[in-house]
Scaffold this motif. Structure first.
Motif, PDB file in Angstrom:
ATOM      1  N   THR A  53     -23.601  -4.385  -2.096  1.00 55.96           N
ATOM      2  CA  THR A  53     -22.230  -4.417  -2.614  1.00 55.96           C
ATOM      3  C   THR A  53     -21.260  -3.793  -1.616  1.00 55.96           C
ATOM      4  N   ASN A  54     -21.626  -2.649  -1.054  1.00 61.72           N
ATOM      5  CA  ASN A  54     -20.774  -1.994  -0.058  1.00 61.72           C
ATOM      6  C   ASN A  54     -20.575  -2.864   1.173  1.00 61.72           C
ATOM      7  N   LYS A  55     -21.626  -3.533   1.619  1.00 60.54           N
ATOM      8  CA  LYS A  55     -21.537  -4.422   2.773  1.00 60.54           C
ATOM      9  C   LYS A  55     -20.589  -5.578   2.477  1.00 60.54           C
ATOM     10  N   ALA A  76     -16.867  -6.334   4.258  1.00 62.52           N
ATOM     11  CA  ALA A  76     -16.640  -7.593   4.966  1.00 62.52           C
ATOM     12  C   ALA A  76     -15.488  -8.405   4.374  1.00 62.52           C
ATOM     13  N   ASN A  77     -15.178  -8.207   3.096  1.00 63.47           N
ATOM     14  CA  ASN A  77     -14.231  -9.101   2.424  1.00 63.47           C
ATOM     15  C   ASN A  77     -12.944  -8.456   1.924  1.00 63.47           C
ATOM     16  N   TYR A  78     -12.828  -7.144   2.002  1.00 65.92           N
ATOM     17  CA  TYR A  78     -11.655  -6.470   1.472  1.00 65.92           C
ATOM     18  C   TYR A  78     -11.168  -5.387   2.419  1.00 65.92           C
ATOM     19  N   ASP A  79      -9.870  -5.121   2.381  1.00 71.42           N
ATOM     20  CA  ASP A  79      -9.273  -3.989   3.074  1.00 71.42           C
ATOM     21  C   ASP A  79      -8.945  -2.936   2.023  1.00 71.42           C
ATOM     22  N   ARG A  80      -9.004  -1.685   2.411  1.00 70.90           N
ATOM     23  CA  ARG A  80      -8.654  -0.596   1.501  1.00 70.90           C
ATOM     24  C   ARG A  80      -7.336   0.017   1.938  1.00 70.90           C
ATOM     25  N   VAL A  81      -6.538   0.423   0.957  1.00 71.81           N
ATOM     26  CA  VAL A  81      -5.283   1.117   1.203  1.00 71.81           C
ATOM     27  C   VAL A  81      -5.248   2.324   0.276  1.00 71.81           C
ATOM     28  N   SER A  82      -4.946   3.465   0.828  1.00 72.57           N
ATOM     29  CA  SER A  82      -4.818   4.672   0.014  1.00 72.57           C
ATOM     30  C   SER A  82      -3.364   4.790  -0.430  1.00 72.57           C
ATOM     31  N   LEU A  83      -3.171   5.030  -1.707  1.00 70.36           N
ATOM     32  CA  LEU A  83      -1.837   5.118  -2.273  1.00 70.36           C
ATOM     33  C   LEU A  83      -1.638   6.518  -2.844  1.00 70.36           C
ATOM     34  N   ILE A  84      -0.558   7.171  -2.456  1.00 67.71           N
ATOM     35  CA  ILE A  84      -0.268   8.511  -2.955  1.00 67.71           C
ATOM     36  C   ILE A  84       0.949   8.419  -3.869  1.00 67.71           C
ATOM     37  N   LEU A  85       0.774   8.908  -5.105  1.00 69.20           N
ATOM     38  CA  LEU A  85       1.823   8.846  -6.117  1.00 69.20           C
ATOM     39  C   LEU A  85       2.165  10.249  -6.603  1.00 69.20           C
ATOM     40  N   SER A  86       3.364  10.381  -7.146  1.00 68.39           N
ATOM     41  CA  SER A  86       3.740  11.640  -7.787  1.00 68.39           C
ATOM     42  C   SER A  86       2.815  11.881  -8.969  1.00 68.39           C
ATOM     43  N   LYS A  87       2.556  13.142  -9.256  1.00 67.43           N
ATOM     44  CA  LYS A  87       1.680  13.522 -10.356  1.00 67.43           C
ATOM     45  C   LYS A  87       2.145  12.843 -11.646  1.00 67.43           C
ATOM     46  N   GLY A  88       1.212  12.207 -12.344  1.00 68.40           N
ATOM     47  CA  GLY A  88       1.502  11.552 -13.607  1.00 68.40           C
ATOM     48  C   GLY A  88       1.863  10.082 -13.484  1.00 68.40           C
ATOM     49  N   LYS A  89       2.250   9.637 -12.295  1.00 71.14           N
ATOM     50  CA  LYS A  89       2.667   8.248 -12.087  1.00 71.14           C
ATOM     51  C   LYS A  89       1.500   7.279 -12.248  1.00 71.14           C
TER      52      LYS A  89
END
Length: 64
Positions: free
Chosen positions: A11-13, A17-30
């Motif tokens: 699954t990790n492989k 191979a098929n997806y990009d990851r993006v880290s999203l930082i939000l205000s607390k509670g959002k």
């Protein structure tokens, strides 16, 4: 039943191979607010965020 180590590795492989990851930082509670909104529309948090981004790109392209 939990996934076997071989299944997790496969699954990790696939994900790498098929997806990009993006880290999203939000205000607390959002995050909870967005999750609730997505849930009321029958969407996952990820699905809602992807739809919102796609819609904004389309909107921006019509303004150019």
């Amino acid at each position: 039943m939990p996934a076997s180590k071989a299944q997790q590795k496969a699954t990790n492989k696939y994900m790498k191979a098929n997806y990009d990851r993006v880290s999203l930082i939000l205000s607390k509670g959002k995050k909870e607010i967005i999750q609730l909104h997505a849930k009321t529309r029958g969407e996952s948090l990820n699905g809602f965020i992807n739809r919102a981004i796609e819609n904004q790109i389309k909107l921006d392209e019509t303004e150019e």
